[in-house]
Design a protein around this motif. Structure first.
Motif, PDB file in Angstrom:
ATOM      1  N   TRP B 348       0.834  -1.205   0.000  1.00  0.00           N
ATOM      2  CA  TRP B 348       0.000   0.000   0.000  1.00  0.00           C
ATOM      3  C   TRP B 348       0.868   1.253   0.000  1.00  0.00           C
ATOM      4  O   TRP B 348       0.641   2.182  -0.767  1.00  0.00           O
ATOM      5  CB  TRP B 348      -0.924  -0.045   1.228  1.00  0.00           C
ATOM      6  CG  TRP B 348      -2.124   0.840   1.112  1.00  0.00           C
ATOM      7  CD1 TRP B 348      -2.917   1.019   0.019  1.00  0.00           C
ATOM      8  CD2 TRP B 348      -2.675   1.677   2.137  1.00  0.00           C
ATOM      9  NE1 TRP B 348      -3.932   1.893   0.295  1.00  0.00           N
ATOM     10  CE2 TRP B 348      -3.805   2.320   1.590  1.00  0.00           C
ATOM     11  CE3 TRP B 348      -2.336   1.930   3.458  1.00  0.00           C
ATOM     12  CZ2 TRP B 348      -4.596   3.204   2.321  1.00  0.00           C
ATOM     13  CZ3 TRP B 348      -3.130   2.809   4.186  1.00  0.00           C
ATOM     14  CH2 TRP B 348      -4.242   3.439   3.625  1.00  0.00           C
ATOM     15  N   THR B 423       0.158  -1.961  -7.008  1.00  0.00           N
ATOM     16  CA  THR B 423       0.154  -0.545  -6.629  1.00  0.00           C
ATOM     17  C   THR B 423       0.887   0.290  -7.678  1.00  0.00           C
ATOM     18  O   THR B 423       0.399   1.340  -8.101  1.00  0.00           O
ATOM     19  CB  THR B 423       0.866  -0.370  -5.259  1.00  0.00           C
ATOM     20  OG1 THR B 423       0.211  -1.204  -4.320  1.00  0.00           O
ATOM     21  CG2 THR B 423       0.829   1.064  -4.788  1.00  0.00           C
ATOM     22  N   PHE B 453      -3.755   6.109  -3.143  1.00  0.00           N
ATOM     23  CA  PHE B 453      -3.938   5.365  -1.883  1.00  0.00           C
ATOM     24  C   PHE B 453      -5.360   4.777  -1.818  1.00  0.00           C
ATOM     25  O   PHE B 453      -5.547   3.625  -1.442  1.00  0.00           O
ATOM     26  CB  PHE B 453      -3.733   6.290  -0.682  1.00  0.00           C
ATOM     27  CG  PHE B 453      -2.371   6.184  -0.064  1.00  0.00           C
ATOM     28  CD1 PHE B 453      -1.913   4.988   0.455  1.00  0.00           C
ATOM     29  CD2 PHE B 453      -1.526   7.279   0.007  1.00  0.00           C
ATOM     30  CE1 PHE B 453      -0.655   4.876   1.024  1.00  0.00           C
ATOM     31  CE2 PHE B 453      -0.259   7.187   0.574  1.00  0.00           C
ATOM     32  CZ  PHE B 453       0.172   5.983   1.081  1.00  0.00           C
ATOM     33  N   GLY B 457      -6.311   1.005  -2.039  1.00  0.00           N
ATOM     34  CA  GLY B 457      -7.003   0.478  -0.861  1.00  0.00           C
ATOM     35  C   GLY B 457      -8.179  -0.406  -1.262  1.00  0.00           C
ATOM     36  O   GLY B 457      -8.377  -1.507  -0.710  1.00  0.00           O
TER      37      GLY B 457
END
Lengths: 253, 495
Positions: B348, B423, B453, B457
């Motif tokens: 993350w 990511t 983010f 997420g």
């Protein structure tokens, strides 16, 4: 063959290139001459597929720069006026990077680099970081990197800058070789004697427009001058200005 | 003096704009963005206001705490934000600003310590992180005026510490250039990586030492127990004004001196970079070609390790998980659940790496543009560069989990790479979402990172759900397959 027709490039409110047209035939060295800010570098970047034209048509070996910039980059070797290289890489790593991106077979890459390294006397610099090398040495690396993929077309923007006399001579002879092989070369320089020596035809670009074009002899005749420098100064309306500018500078210093 | 900083700010943001393909190719957009991007008031002001409102979310937590101790601890945890932000901005942007040749015109001028302009230039970008702390400070100020003033000072100290450490990192690790490669280059690079990591962890190390002293020297225990000396824990002293002021004076004096010395040293390095000698042997060229994507990633790592302090930016995800690793190691427990959380956390926080990775190619991008390099190849290479450090750290975490839990830890092995890559691909697809094949340096700011983010997420929730729902080996396997499918889709988008 390179065909440029009504090429226009606008940056904001500035027309850097204002509707120029010219043709470069196979096996020809075409000199693009002009004062600073006249539109030479912009034109050359468009020919190399780096920037897009605002309007007009540019064909490089039949490929349209607006539609196929990647294909253009595959066949063109471009040398910028100032070498922009990765300073924290060594020439060895830099040539390997270019070879990898261009997909040059390993053996060919090795052979070509070693021949250029020998010619430009770069052996002792191969493992030094590019950032620690002189301007001239970086210019040689920039030159080699543009030639590694054996380009069909060469676009050289003041590429003799910073080269020592021997290397400049080697490059000059190399360009004549390429010409003999039928490749297209567009060449810009401020060293007009050099242009006089190697260019088959020259185009004088001023304020984004081509104001005269032809062989060096044709231009001399057209401008009633004895050498290309005087032709250039006359055509760019700077010849009469020079004396008064120098006088004014002398008085102010 | 600020006139020079204004000019440098305009130049830096102009250079960024002309290399941003989303804007540079659209003349109207370029002209309108030019006004905003080159104005400090508009550029930083907008961000500062956004961050100020984000700060209200933090302030909410403090507002409902009645206990001073809890309020102090909560504030100390928030105090990490300006510190990290400032450290990150300084290390990454100093390297970027200098690689853009921003200080070249200043070198011939009679300027004694020109790095002060660089310092001011970088501090401008830390203003948003400071404004984020203001609502928290106001809430404390409202109920405890003196503690509020101290909180304000601690927030400023946080910015100053991060900035000073960032300058030290750049001066020590980034500004020096080497003449050439050396036989021990790989070892040197590894040492540099560990050095930067240790330097960034200086406060954690300080705290660990403090705990050690507390446990072993009873006489000193009361002082150490009451207030932690290391920042940001020291910020919890706001309700003990005397100790707090002592600590503030200590930090200001020590880091003030470091700041002044570093600025002088940095200017020397900028004007005349120290050159360490390397191997300069003559020899023939040996070709070592790779597929384009890998060649570009390798180039990125060489640039990061050799020239730039950007390595600090890439290490931020590691920095975030370090406290948990320290805690787990000191307790002697490292459960599979914790390892799973850390691997997901690393994935993350990889989002933060997007900014330094995009900024690796400064003006050299103009060279890359001369090559037949597609956006797809470029995006994939940048995604790989972004993923490597979090993935390697993930493998280390799994190694530790294996030591404590045995074979079960291996369920996570594919996640260590899948998650950071997911990511990275998400971030790169977000930043390079324009049409066309042209490569460039898109503008990145904190708001973009927050958006990434959030997107990541959501994706991680989808990938993580099977682990929570299904039984152990099956849950991890299904999760990995979902991750791979998402990577496939993201790769497809960038094609």
């Amino acid at each position: 063959m390179i065909e440029v027709e009504n090429l226009v490039k606008v940056f904001g409110s500035t027309r850097a290139v204002n509707g120029i047209s010219f043709t470069v035939h196979d096996g020809e060295i075409y000199g693009l001459l002009g004062p600073n800010g006249s539109g030479k570098s912009t034109t050359m970047k468009i020919l190399a597929g780096i920037i897009k034209p605002t309007s007009g048509k540019v064909l490089v070996n039949g490929l349209d720069v607006s539609k196929a910039p990647m294909k253009i980059k595959e066949i063109v070797g471009y040398v910028p006026e100032t070498p922009v290289l990765y300073e924290s890489l060594t020439p060895v790593e830099f040539f390997n990077l270019i070879g990898s991106i261009r997909g040059i077979p390993k053996d060919e890459l090795e052979d070509r680099v070693n021949r250029f390294v020998e010619a430009f006397e770069l052996k002792s610099y191969l493992h030094k970081y590019i950032g620690s090398l002189s301007f001239g040495t970086r210019q040689k690396i920039s030159l080699i990197s543009a030639l590694l993929h054996d380009p069909e077309v060469l676009i050289m923007d003041e590429s003799m800058n910073g080269l020592d006399p021997k290397s400049a001579r080697i490059l000059r002879e190399l360009l004549l070789e390429f010409k003999a092989e039928g490749r297209n070369i567009v060449f810009s320089t401020h060293v007009l004697q050099l242009a006089e020596m190697i260019c088959d035809r020259v185009g004088v670009i001023y304020n984004g427009e081509i104001i005269a074009e032809g062989t060096v002899e044709e231009l001399k005749e057209f401008a009633h001058e004895e050498n290309l420098e005087d032709v250039f100064l006359k055509l760019t309306e700077s010849k009469d200005e020079i004396y008064s500018v120098v006088q004014a500078l002398k008085e102010s210093l | 003096m600020f006139e020079i900083v204004k000019i440098l700010y305009r130049e830096l943001h102009y250079q960024m704009l002309v290399r941003n393909p989303m804007i540079a190719n659209n003349e109207r957009k370029f002209q309108s963005q030019l006004k905003n991007a080159t104005s400090i008031k508009r550029g930083v002001g907008t961000q500062a206001v956004t961050f100020f409102f984000l700060g209200f979310m933090l302030a909410g937590g403090v507002a409902f705490v009645k206990n001073e101790l809890q309020m102090g601890i909560m504030f100390a945890s928030y105090a990490l934000i300006p510190f990290i932000f400032s450290l990150y901005t300084t290390t990454v942007n100093s390297s970027y600003a200098l690689s853009m040749g921003l200080f070249e015109p200043l070198k011939p001028l009679p300027i004694e310590v020109g790095s002060v302009y660089l310092s001011e230039l970088l501090l401008i970008d830390t203003i948003p992180a400071f404004t984020m702390m203001l609502p928290v400070v106001f809430v404390i100020l409202y109920s405890h005026p003196l503690a509020g003033i101290l909180a304000l000072l601690w927030a400023l100290i946080g910015v100053f510490l991060g900035h000073t450490l960032g300058l030290v990192i750049y001066t020590v690790f980034g500004a020096r250039t080497s003449e050439g490669t050396s036989r021990f280059g790989a070892i040197k690079n590894l040492g540099k990586l560990i050095g930067v990591l240790l330097f960034m962890s200086i406060f954690y190390v300080g705290n660990y030492m403090q705990n050690y002293v507390r446990e072993h020297i009873e006489a000193l225990a009361p002082f150490f127990i009451k207030y932690s000396f290391a920042y940001p824990f020291s910020a919890s002293s706001i309700f003990e004004p005397l100790q707090s002021i002592e600590l503030i004076i200590f930090y200001t004096t020590v880091f003030g001196a470091i700041y002044i010395v570093t600025l002088r040293k940095l200017w020397q390095e900028i004007v005349e970079p120290a050159v360490s000698s390397g191997t300069a042997y003559r020899g023939v060229f040996k070709a070592r070609t790779l597929p384009g994507v890998l060649a570009l990633t390798l180039k990125d790592f060489k640039v990061i390790f050799r020239k730039s302090s950007m390595i600090a930016g890439l290490l931020i995800p590691v920095y975030f998980v370090l406290p948990q690793i320290f805690i787990a190691l000191s307790k002697g427990e490292f459960s599979l659940l914790l390892a799973t959380g850390l691997v997901f956390g690393l994935g993350w926080f990889s989002s933060i790496g997007a900014d330094p990775v995009i900024k690796i190619d400064g003006k050299e991008l103009d060279f890359l543009r001369t090559l037949p390099l597609t956006k797809k190849t470029f995006i994939l290479s940048k995604s790989l560069t972004m993923s490597v450090i979090p993935a390697v750290t993930g493998f280390v975490v799994i190694g530790m989990a294996y030591y404590y839990n045995g074979g079960q830890a291996l369920y996570l092995i594919s996640h260590a790479f899948i998650l950071p890559l997911m990511t990275s691909l998400t971030a790169m697809n977000y930043f390079y979402r324009y049409k066309g094949q042209e490569i460039g340096i898109p503008k990145t700011n904190m708001a973009d990172i927050i958006v990434i983010f959030i997107i990541v997420g959501v994706l991680f929730a989808i990938v993580g759900a099977p682990i929570l729902i299904l039984s152990k080996p099956v849950g991890y396997a299904v999760s990995a397959v979902i991750g791979l499918i998402i990577i496939g889709i993201l790769t497809g988008i960038s094609w």
